[in-house]
Design an enzyme around this catalytic site. Structure first.
Site, mmCIF file in Angstrom:
data_model
loop_
_atom_site.group_PDB
_atom_site.id
_atom_site.type_symbol
_atom_site.label_atom_id
_atom_site.label_comp_id
_atom_site.label_asym_id
_atom_site.label_seq_id
_atom_site.Cartn_x
_atom_site.Cartn_y
_atom_site.Cartn_z
ATOM 1 C CG HIS A 61 -31.659 51.419 44.030
ATOM 2 N ND1 HIS A 61 -30.336 51.032 44.170
ATOM 3 C CD2 HIS A 61 -32.381 50.326 44.337
ATOM 4 C CE1 HIS A 61 -30.296 49.757 44.510
ATOM 5 N NE2 HIS A 61 -31.511 49.317 44.619
ATOM 6 C CB CYS A 62 -33.125 51.639 49.049
ATOM 7 S SG CYS A 62 -32.965 50.149 48.144
ATOM 8 C CB ILE A 63 -31.456 55.016 52.000
ATOM 9 C CG1 ILE A 63 -31.126 53.547 52.293
ATOM 10 C CG2 ILE A 63 -31.621 55.792 53.295
ATOM 11 C CD1 ILE A 63 -32.212 52.755 52.959
ATOM 12 C CG ASP A 81 -37.426 53.030 49.656
ATOM 13 O OD1 ASP A 81 -37.553 53.183 48.418
ATOM 14 O OD2 ASP A 81 -36.847 52.050 50.138
#
Ligand code: SAJ
Length: 456
Positions: free
Chosen positions: A275-277, A280
């Site tokens: 859910h980040c890379i 973002d």
């Protein structure tokens, strides 16, 4: 006009008398509020989910990195409370906002959680409060969205209340780097805002990294994770190149990784999950599109990474073809559905895309994942099958989509007929199975080894 008065907040922070509120008790907020409480602050955790609040008040943690024992001890000694009552925001001197920043269905930033948090804070904002945003977001969010919303109260930032951005750097499951020993970037809206936010974090982290404004802090976080997305895209493209050249990409990455300077190891895989890379960098791409600038590295990396599930499905088709089998009607066993090794999180996991692609080609797909008992894919529920001889023998091909450590790869090597291994979980080992790496030649005990000295 900068305030000469900090309402005594600096002193209360210094004496740890300041009451700290954390809004959002997820994988960032719960560890953070526990950390502040363990550092001696009286804390109030706020969340919209009653089950999370009831869990905390019952001395239970829903986040792997925080033990229930730690939560229970803090709740019983009164240094940690949790509530769904946002009216209590007026009680705290500091509010740290740790809410999700996902993408919408069309791939644009979804800042609705930040907007609702800002509205909640605005309704209880009082002179002397320090508000800090930790959620990863596009440059300008703190100033354009948060400051404007909070100043609708008639209070003025830097004079009546204080505002800063400090990106979260929580890496779930990482035992080496904790909130305390991970440097914390801080950027305040005004000098006074900055001084208060820096002073607060200096009480709970070993090193505070000061930047000149919130936008620098917002962009620093995006650089960190865009750096990863782009380099993962690069190494995935290198895998495709190596495959075309008949070169073992893992041998190449291992060799390049011996360079003691000027190189950083990334490894190819079936795609980009979490859910980040994957998320973002899209916040930055969106922001720059609004300024009529195309972030080409971000777009190209996203394209290459998004193509990898299809590439693995093609490798699987190729492996079945060599064995004289069609994908249609073949039994495929996926090893692992979470987005990376040793976690139970399946968000954006490439394994789910591979599952869908192979089923669209008519394959009968099942999965085994010791961390994920069941998962919904395209609205359909699937359960993890046991990894035993029979399931391996029944599979026409096994695809290692996640390289969990707690999987019996010896059994896979000996019982599977064909293994496609985009994660290199089998680390070059030989066995009964015919093994297809993500790039480079197939290998098996029955295939003569390649003569040294020539590309395969
Ligand atoms: N991946 C590759 N090749 C690599 C590294 C990762 O294919 O060389 C894949 C993973 O399998 C996964 C995705 O990319 O599907 C993302 O992996 P990640 O290792 O970046 O893990 P995340 O998403 O948990 O990223 C978090 C981030 N932490 C924060 O945002 C605070 C990231 O900045 C950390 O660097 C990363 O953890 C980490 O190092 O574990």
């Amino acid at each position: 006009m900068e305030s000469t008065d900090d309402f005594g907040l600096l002193d209360r922070i210094a004496d740890r008398e300041a009451r700290v509120g954390v809004l959002g008790l997820g994988y960032v907020g719960l560890p953070l509020v526990v950390h502040f409480a363990e550092a001696g602050f009286r804390c109030l955790g706020l969340d919209v989910k009653p089950e999370i609040v009831d869990g905390v008040m019952g001395g239970r943690s829903h986040i792997d990195d925080v033990s229930s024992e730690r939560v229970a001890a803090l709740v019983s000694d009164g240094s940690l409370e949790a509530t769904t009552d946002f009216d209590r925001l007026g009680e705290v001197d500091v509010v740290v906002i740790c809410v999700p920043t996902p993408l919408s269905k069309v791939g644009d930033p979804d800042v609705s959680f930040i907007v609702s948090a800002a509205e909640q804070v605005k309704e209880r904002l009082r002179p002397g409060q320090l508000v800090i945003l930790e959620s990863t977001t596009y440059p300008g969010t703190t100033r354009e969205l948060l400051q404007n919303t909070l100043e609708e109260t008639g209070l003025t930032v830097g004079q009546d209340f204080f505002l800063a951005f400090s990106p979260e750097r929580v890496d779930p499951g990482n035992q080496d780097f904790t909130i305390k020993n991970t440097p914390k970037i801080v950027g305040g809206l005004t000098a006074r805002c900055h001084e208060l936010a820096v002073s607060l974090y200096r009480r709970v982290v070993d090193e505070v990294i000061e930047v000149s404004c919130p936008e620098a802090a917002e962009l620093a976080k995006l650089l960190e994770n865009t750096f990863r997305a782009v380099n993962i895209g690069l190494v995935n493209e290198m895998a495709v190149i190596a495959d075309r050249l008949g070169i073992d990409i893992w041998e190449v990455v291992d060799a390049a990784s011996t360079k003691p300077y000027g190189f950083m190891r990334f490894t190819p895989g079936p795609g980009l999950g979490g859910h980040c890379i994957p998320v973002d960098p899209q916040y930055l791409a969106w922001k720059m599109r609004s300024l009529r600038y195309r972030t080409r590295f971000i777009e190209l990396a996203a394209e290459v990474n998004a193509e990898m599930p299809r590439y693995v499905a093609a490798k699987t088709t190729e492996a079945l073809n060599v064995a004289g089998k069609a994908v249609n009607g073949s039994h495929v066993l996926l090893l692992g559905v979470s987005y990376k090794a040793n976690v139970d999180d399946t968000r954006e996991s490439p394994a789910l895309d591979i599952h869908t692609l192979l089923r669209e080609m008519g394959a009968i797909v099942s999965y085994h994942d010791p961390h994920v008992a069941s998962v919904r894919i395209d609205g359909e529920a699937f359960e993890s099958v046991p990894l035993v001889s029979d399931t391996l023998a029944e599979a026409d091909v096994v695809v290692v989509t996640t390289d969990h450590e707690d999987v019996d790869y010896d059994l896979v090597l000996e019982r599977a007929a064909i293994v496609v291994d985009p994660r290199n979980a089998l680390r070059g080992r030989i066995g009964r199975a015919v093994i297809y790496p993500v790039a480079g030649p197939a290998r098996s005990a029955s295939i003569p080894p390649v003569e040294a000295g020539s590309p395969v």
